[in-house]
Design a protein around this motif. Structure first.
Motif, PDB file in Angstrom:
ATOM      1  N   ILE A 157      57.087   2.326  51.408  1.00 10.91           N
ATOM      2  CA  ILE A 157      55.698   1.870  51.504  1.00 10.91           C
ATOM      3  C   ILE A 157      55.451   1.044  52.770  1.00 10.91           C
ATOM      4  O   ILE A 157      54.344   0.570  52.997  1.00 10.91           O
TER       5      ILE A 157
ATOM      6  N   GLU B  51      54.895   1.670  55.833  1.00  8.00           N
ATOM      7  CA  GLU B  51      53.809   2.086  56.729  1.00  8.00           C
ATOM      8  C   GLU B  51      52.429   1.781  56.138  1.00  8.00           C
ATOM      9  O   GLU B  51      51.416   1.918  56.813  1.00  8.00           O
ATOM     10  N   GLN B  52      52.413   1.335  54.882  1.00  9.61           N
ATOM     11  CA  GLN B  52      51.148   0.969  54.247  1.00  9.61           C
ATOM     12  C   GLN B  52      50.818  -0.519  54.426  1.00  9.61           C
ATOM     13  O   GLN B  52      49.908  -1.035  53.788  1.00  9.61           O
ATOM     14  N   SER B  53      51.560  -1.184  55.301  1.00  7.05           N
ATOM     15  CA  SER B  53      51.377  -2.628  55.458  1.00  7.05           C
ATOM     16  C   SER B  53      51.213  -3.016  56.921  1.00  7.05           C
ATOM     17  O   SER B  53      51.625  -2.289  57.833  1.00  7.05           O
TER      18      SER B  53
ATOM     19  N   LYS C 109      53.163   9.622  59.208  1.00  9.81           N
ATOM     20  CA  LYS C 109      54.017   8.430  59.287  1.00  9.81           C
ATOM     21  C   LYS C 109      54.617   8.228  60.683  1.00  9.81           C
ATOM     22  O   LYS C 109      55.557   7.448  60.860  1.00  9.81           O
TER      23      LYS C 109
ATOM     24  N   ILE D 171      45.212   5.638  60.369  1.00 10.12           N
ATOM     25  CA  ILE D 171      44.955   5.964  58.959  1.00 10.12           C
ATOM     26  C   ILE D 171      45.224   7.445  58.700  1.00 10.12           C
ATOM     27  O   ILE D 171      45.836   7.823  57.698  1.00 10.12           O
TER      28      ILE D 171
ATOM     29  N   GLY E 232      48.707   8.267  58.031  1.00 11.32           N
ATOM     30  CA  GLY E 232      49.338   7.729  56.825  1.00 11.32           C
ATOM     31  C   GLY E 232      49.629   6.243  56.872  1.00 11.32           C
ATOM     32  O   GLY E 232      50.352   5.726  56.008  1.00 11.32           O
ATOM     33  N   PHE E 233      49.080   5.529  57.873  1.00 10.08           N
ATOM     34  CA  PHE E 233      49.317   4.097  57.997  1.00 10.08           C
ATOM     35  C   PHE E 233      48.152   3.298  57.404  1.00 10.08           C
ATOM     36  O   PHE E 233      47.016   3.779  57.336  1.00 10.08           O
ATOM     37  N   LYS E 234      48.448   2.065  57.000  1.00 11.53           N
ATOM     38  CA  LYS E 234      47.414   1.109  56.596  1.00 11.53           C
ATOM     39  C   LYS E 234      47.772  -0.256  57.172  1.00 11.53           C
ATOM     40  O   LYS E 234      48.955  -0.585  57.298  1.00 11.53           O
TER      41      LYS E 234
ATOM     42  N   GLU F 280      47.470  -3.586  55.940  1.00 13.71           N
ATOM     43  CA  GLU F 280      47.148  -4.455  54.786  1.00 13.71           C
ATOM     44  C   GLU F 280      48.241  -5.486  54.577  1.00 13.71           C
ATOM     45  O   GLU F 280      49.384  -5.276  54.969  1.00 13.71           O
TER      46      GLU F 280
END
Length: 250
Positions: free
Chosen positions: A101, A103-105, A156, A243, A246-248, A250
């Protein structure tokens, strides 16, 4: 004790090279540069950076256009794109039966960008130690979607910065560009805002004189250049393209 240090001398004399002879970069030298850069450190040894090496002249010209139409890119023998690569780590994590996870941060984007910067510096130092010229090309973020498509980058991953590489045209060899005063850059114990302001005022004059000595009287001063670049969002597709990959943040 002999105080001469070849590596430090090289770094103190670093300059951006925008004119190349058109000669071919030796393949053995190129492999040495890449292998040296691969030894760069990365966060938790994740090795979340990959390189795309472009030698095809048509592709290099395409990259030049994607980067905003930069002739210094089209004239390079090699173009290296530094890619944030959480595709590699996602596969590794999946082999441990876990879902990645990072890459979601915000931390993921910071880590990826930081490691890419370390890699870029290693590439430049290695290339210049062998007598080649380089220039950092942040302009590839002008059209990140185009770069992603051209290089076939999967989810990613993200093309964060590029570098030209070629044989230096010594007839267009610039002086080393000055920097802000050392005391306004390296501060003891705490941030010195007054020193920073004084350094900016001094540097604005120094850089103007440097441009004039290069015969580039049309170039802007430090203050004016930053005013143009930092008072607007130059690369307005970065967020949407991150985005889409696949990135975010946050």
């Amino acid at each position: 004790m002999d105080t001469k240090n070849t590596i430090i001398d090289l770094m103190l004399n670093r300059r951006s090279i925008r004119h190349f002879t058109g000669e071919t970069v030796n393949e053995i030298d190129l492999m040495k540069i890449i292998q040296a850069a691969q030894q760069s450190p990365s966060s938790i040894n994740g090795q979340q950076v990959s390189l795309i090496i472009t030698r095809d002249k048509k592709k290099i010209k395409n990259i030049a256009q994607l980067a905003g139409g930069q002739p210094q890119v089209s004239g390079a023998d090699v173009f290296i794109t530094v890619v944030i690569d959480f595709y590699r780590t996602a596969y590794s994590v999946s082999r441990a039966n876990t879902e990645q996870i990072i890459e979601q941060s915000a931390e993921g984007i910071v880590v990826g960008t930081f490691d890419a910067g370390i890699m870029l510096n290693a590439l430049q130092t290695a290339a210049e130690s062998l007598g080649y010229g380089t220039t950092v090309i942040g302009g590839i973020r002008h059209n990140p979607e185009g770069m992603i498509k051209l290089l076939g980058l999967p989810s990613k991953t993200y093309p964060i910065v590029g570098m030209t590489l070629g044989v230096i045209d010594k007839s267009n060899f610039p002086e080393v560009k000055p920097r802000v005063p050392l005391e306004s850059f390296a501060m003891n114990e705490c941030y010195d805002s007054q020193s920073v302001k004084k350094g900016v005022d001094e540097y604005d004059l120094v850089l103007r004189q440097w441009w004039d000595r290069q015969g580039l009287t049309y170039m802007k001063s430090y203050n004016d250049e930053l005013a143009d670049a930092y008072s607007a969002n130059r690369y307005d597709k970065i967020s949407s393209s991150f985005i889409a990959q696949g990135f975010k943040f946050e």
